[in-house]
Motif scaffolding. Structure first.
Motif, PDB file in Angstrom:
ATOM      1  N   PRO A 163       0.821  -1.221   0.000  1.00 35.69           N
ATOM      2  CA  PRO A 163       0.000   0.000   0.000  1.00 35.69           C
ATOM      3  C   PRO A 163       0.851   1.266   0.000  1.00 35.69           C
ATOM      4  N   TYR A 164       2.151   1.107   0.212  1.00 32.61           N
ATOM      5  CA  TYR A 164       3.052   2.269   0.173  1.00 32.61           C
ATOM      6  C   TYR A 164       3.592   2.525  -1.231  1.00 32.61           C
ATOM      7  N   TYR A 165       3.397   1.559  -2.137  1.00 34.89           N
ATOM      8  CA  TYR A 165       3.842   1.755  -3.531  1.00 34.89           C
ATOM      9  C   TYR A 165       2.635   1.974  -4.442  1.00 34.89           C
ATOM     10  N   TRP A 166       1.741   1.016  -4.440  1.00 37.85           N
ATOM     11  CA  TRP A 166       0.441   1.241  -5.102  1.00 37.85           C
ATOM     12  C   TRP A 166      -0.564   1.547  -3.991  1.00 37.85           C
ATOM     13  N   TRP A 167      -0.656   2.802  -3.641  1.00 38.55           N
ATOM     14  CA  TRP A 167      -1.540   3.290  -2.582  1.00 38.55           C
ATOM     15  C   TRP A 167      -3.001   3.037  -2.997  1.00 38.55           C
ATOM     16  N   PRO A 168      -3.784   2.318  -2.187  1.00 38.89           N
ATOM     17  CA  PRO A 168      -5.162   1.996  -2.588  1.00 38.89           C
ATOM     18  C   PRO A 168      -6.062   3.209  -2.839  1.00 38.89           C
ATOM     19  N   TYR A 169      -5.651   4.379  -2.379  1.00 40.53           N
ATOM     20  CA  TYR A 169      -6.442   5.595  -2.609  1.00 40.53           C
ATOM     21  C   TYR A 169      -6.592   5.891  -4.105  1.00 40.53           C
ATOM     22  N   PHE A 170      -5.538   5.578  -4.873  1.00 41.78           N
ATOM     23  CA  PHE A 170      -5.552   5.769  -6.330  1.00 41.78           C
ATOM     24  C   PHE A 170      -5.498   4.413  -7.029  1.00 41.78           C
ATOM     25  N   PRO A 171      -6.070   4.320  -8.224  1.00 45.64           N
ATOM     26  CA  PRO A 171      -5.848   3.092  -8.998  1.00 45.64           C
ATOM     27  C   PRO A 171      -4.419   3.098  -9.555  1.00 45.64           C
ATOM     28  N   PRO A 172      -3.816   1.921  -9.712  1.00 43.53           N
ATOM     29  CA  PRO A 172      -2.511   1.893 -10.379  1.00 43.53           C
ATOM     30  C   PRO A 172      -2.664   2.300 -11.840  1.00 43.53           C
ATOM     31  N   LYS A 173      -1.704   3.072 -12.330  1.00 42.72           N
ATOM     32  CA  LYS A 173      -1.796   3.590 -13.707  1.00 42.72           C
ATOM     33  C   LYS A 173      -0.880   2.821 -14.664  1.00 42.72           C
ATOM     34  N   ARG A 175       3.370   0.616 -14.348  1.00 43.18           N
ATOM     35  CA  ARG A 175       4.291  -0.111 -13.470  1.00 43.18           C
ATOM     36  C   ARG A 175       4.847   0.751 -12.329  1.00 43.18           C
ATOM     37  N   ASN A 176       4.713   2.064 -12.458  1.00 41.44           N
ATOM     38  CA  ASN A 176       5.330   2.983 -11.510  1.00 41.44           C
ATOM     39  C   ASN A 176       4.488   3.189 -10.252  1.00 41.44           C
ATOM     40  N   VAL A 177       5.084   3.858  -9.271  1.00 39.56           N
ATOM     41  CA  VAL A 177       4.348   4.286  -8.085  1.00 39.56           C
ATOM     42  C   VAL A 177       3.120   5.089  -8.541  1.00 39.56           C
ATOM     43  N   ASN A 178       1.966   4.919  -7.864  1.00 32.27           N
ATOM     44  CA  ASN A 178       0.729   5.527  -8.357  1.00 32.27           C
ATOM     45  C   ASN A 178       0.371   6.847  -7.666  1.00 32.27           C
ATOM     46  N   TYR A 179       1.354   7.444  -7.004  1.00 29.84           N
ATOM     47  CA  TYR A 179       1.177   8.784  -6.430  1.00 29.84           C
ATOM     48  C   TYR A 179       2.506   9.507  -6.576  1.00 29.84           C
ATOM     49  N   ASP A 180       2.493  10.808  -6.384  1.00 31.74           N
ATOM     50  CA  ASP A 180       3.723  11.590  -6.492  1.00 31.74           C
ATOM     51  C   ASP A 180       4.430  11.587  -5.134  1.00 31.74           C
ATOM     52  N   PRO A 181       5.579  10.936  -5.017  1.00 34.00           N
ATOM     53  CA  PRO A 181       6.280  10.905  -3.730  1.00 34.00           C
ATOM     54  C   PRO A 181       6.601  12.302  -3.176  1.00 34.00           C
ATOM     55  N   ALA A 182       6.768  13.272  -4.064  1.00 34.44           N
ATOM     56  CA  ALA A 182       7.051  14.634  -3.590  1.00 34.44           C
ATOM     57  C   ALA A 182       5.829  15.236  -2.894  1.00 34.44           C
ATOM     58  N   LYS A 183       4.645  14.860  -3.323  1.00 28.08           N
ATOM     59  CA  LYS A 183       3.408  15.363  -2.699  1.00 28.08           C
ATOM     60  C   LYS A 183       3.047  14.568  -1.447  1.00 28.08           C
ATOM     61  N   HIS A 184       3.485  13.327  -1.385  1.00 33.22           N
ATOM     62  CA  HIS A 184       3.135  12.442  -0.267  1.00 33.22           C
ATOM     63  C   HIS A 184       4.411  11.808   0.306  1.00 33.22           C
ATOM     64  N   PRO A 185       5.293  12.652   0.869  1.00 31.94           N
ATOM     65  CA  PRO A 185       6.595  12.136   1.332  1.00 31.94           C
ATOM     66  C   PRO A 185       6.469  11.107   2.454  1.00 31.94           C
ATOM     67  N   ASP A 186       5.432  11.244   3.297  1.00 36.68           N
ATOM     68  CA  ASP A 186       5.277  10.269   4.385  1.00 36.68           C
ATOM     69  C   ASP A 186       5.014   8.871   3.827  1.00 36.68           C
ATOM     70  N   LYS A 187       4.170   8.823   2.790  1.00 34.16           N
ATOM     71  CA  LYS A 187       3.851   7.542   2.155  1.00 34.16           C
ATOM     72  C   LYS A 187       5.114   6.940   1.530  1.00 34.16           C
ATOM     73  N   TRP A 188       5.890   7.772   0.842  1.00 34.13           N
ATOM     74  CA  TRP A 188       7.116   7.268   0.205  1.00 34.13           C
ATOM     75  C   TRP A 188       8.136   6.826   1.245  1.00 34.13           C
ATOM     76  N   ASN A 189       8.224   7.555   2.348  1.00 34.21           N
ATOM     77  CA  ASN A 189       9.155   7.144   3.405  1.00 34.21           C
ATOM     78  C   ASN A 189       8.752   5.799   3.998  1.00 34.21           C
ATOM     79  N   GLN A 190       7.445   5.557   4.085  1.00 31.87           N
ATOM     80  CA  GLN A 190       6.985   4.236   4.541  1.00 31.87           C
ATOM     81  C   GLN A 190       7.448   3.151   3.564  1.00 31.87           C
TER      82      GLN A 190
END
Length: 454
Positions: A163-173, A175-190
């Motif tokens: 859930p820290y790479y393909w965050w369930p809040y967004f659908p996967p788009k 092969r890449n991470v499905n959110y912007d790590p710069a906008k959600h640094p806490d999620k990326w740090n997890q």
């Protein structure tokens, strides 16, 4: 292929790479729950419109339904024929010297007893968890280590279950991470912590590990993206997982560890990994071609396996360019290989028993190849080997032939490995002329002349 290779500064890593380069022939294994369906490893849950990502079967109508059924394979995965000692024996017979095993592929299913996730082979939901050998990564590493194989852990940096790479809040788009790590640094740090912790588990609980083989090159600092490479064009976010921190930790636990951060040029790509191809010329740094024995990386029923001749000739071509061959076999859902894979390994071993001295510990030597003749040189420089390739299994070596060689000074003796025929020779303008009493037609796959020097 890397353009900016950086030679490691750590003497222990330098030495391990030299040792690894001498081994020449390794075993790769892609294995996970996907083998139950006989589909390509992980990629069918990736929402990209590529040939290898196509969904098939009764659950393929909708993406969500397919992913649910795919992840539910965990509840039926039960490879009761798992017997790593059988694999070791077959690999050893074939002359393989190291092993790389997929501890976790992109789908995130761990083939080891991770404490970071319950999506793993040792979880109670998985039937095989009740087997005393359920922690298959540990069992495989132990079995191969006992036979003096170098041990490599394949690990996917992306994790499509996390859930820290393909965050369930967004659908996967894609092969890449499905959110912007710069906008959600806490999620990326997890995600960074999750990745670090899983690699630390592999580096501390599984005995001596020689190679950390990291796949999923789209997880990388944005500054390292090469937009001339087609698949890297889709990387829009900075996916920096802090490789300096990971590598430092890993080498504290495993001194001299070879780190292979595939396709990410720099100090953490200690050797490069051309996939399903043989470079046309020697490379100026350590490298290994990873190639499937069948058509697929993971188990597919009735896969078409390469012939012994094809595999032997691949090995010869790669060695002539100074590289290693990492040959992949995908175990099936029952925990065993296809019988055809065992047959291929037996045939390779029969050839290696006669000609192995021309393979192991060798280095590239000019002119590398000339027509159907390929070359290698012993590490001490006292022998050059000329491999004569056939068109199929049988190699017909004519009674007289010319071997093109740049260096003939000090040549003392020529023999044909595996044959009692004496070989007369004389230096000519382009190399050496060889003469035997008659043609030799009883050798298989590739005939090898040994040219011994002072």
């Amino acid at each position: 292929m890397s353009k900016k290779y950086i030679f490691p500064s750590d003497p222990a890593v330098q030495q391990k790479i030299k040792n690894w380069q001498d081994l020449k022939f390794g075993l790769f294994m892609h294995w996970g729950t996907y083998s139950e369906w006989g589909v390509v490893e992980s990629w069918s849950i990736c929402p990209e419109d590529e040939g290898w990502t196509q969904r098939k079967g009764p659950y393929s109508a909708t993406y969500a339904g397919y992913v649910k059924a795919y992840e539910n394979l965990q509840t039926t995965f039960n490879p009761v024929k798992f017997n790593p000692e059988k694999w070791v024996q077959a690999a050893k017979t074939a002359g393989m010297k190291y092993v790389i095993f997929t501890t976790k592929h992109h789908d995130g299913f761990a083939m080891f007893d991770t404490k970071q996730s319950d999506y793993k082979i040792t979880d109670p939901k998985t039937p095989f968890s009740k087997n005393p050998r359920a922690n298959v990564t540990k069992e495989i590493f132990n079995a191969f280590r006992k036979q003096n194989f170098m041990i490599g852990a394949y690990f996917s940096k992306p994790d499509w279950h996390s859930p820290y790479y393909w965050w369930p809040y967004f659908p996967p788009k894609d092969r890449n991470v499905n959110y912007d790590p710069a906008k959600h640094p806490d999620k990326w740090n997890q995600f960074k912590d999750f990745t670090y912790n899983q690699i630390q588990e592999l580096m501390t609980g599984y005995g001596n590990v020689d190679i950390l083989w990291l796949d999923g090159g789209w997880v990388r600092p944005l500054s390292t993206v090469d937009t001339t490479v087609d698949w890297q064009k889709g990387i829009k976010f900075n996916q920096d997982i802090d490789m300096p921190k990971i590598a430092t930790m890993a080498r504290q636990h495993q001194p001299g560890l070879i780190v292979v951060d595939r396709t990410v040029s720099g100090e953490y790509e200690n050797y490069t990994t051309p996939e399903q191809e043989v470079p046309a010329a020697p490379l100026d740094h350590p490298w290994e071609s990873c190639i499937t024995m069948g058509n697929s990386w993971s188990y597919v029923p009735n896969d078409q396996y390469k012939s012994v001749s094809t595999i032997v000739q691949l090995l010869v071509k790669i060695v002539s360019r100074g590289g290693n061959l990492l040959m992949n076999i995908g175990p099936g859902p029952d925990g065993d290989w296809d019988t055809e894979a065992y047959k291929r390994l037996q045939g390779i071993g029969e050839w290696i028993n006669i000609n192995g001295e021309a393979i192991y510990g060798s280095k590239a030597v000019a002119p590398y190849s000339d027509g159907n003749v390929y070359y290698s040189q012993s590490k001490n420089g006292k022998a050059i080997y000329a491999f004569v390739m056939g068109n199929g299994e049988q190699v017909n070596v004519p009674a007289a032939m010319d071997i093109k060689l740049d260096n003939v000074k000090g040549l003392k003796k020529v023999t044909l490995l595996g044959s009692k025929q004496s070989v007369k020779w004389k230096v000519n303008g382009s190399g050496v002329h060889l003469q035997m009493a008659s043609a030799v037609n009883n050798l298989k796959h590739a005939a090898v002349f040994k040219l011994a020097y002072n």
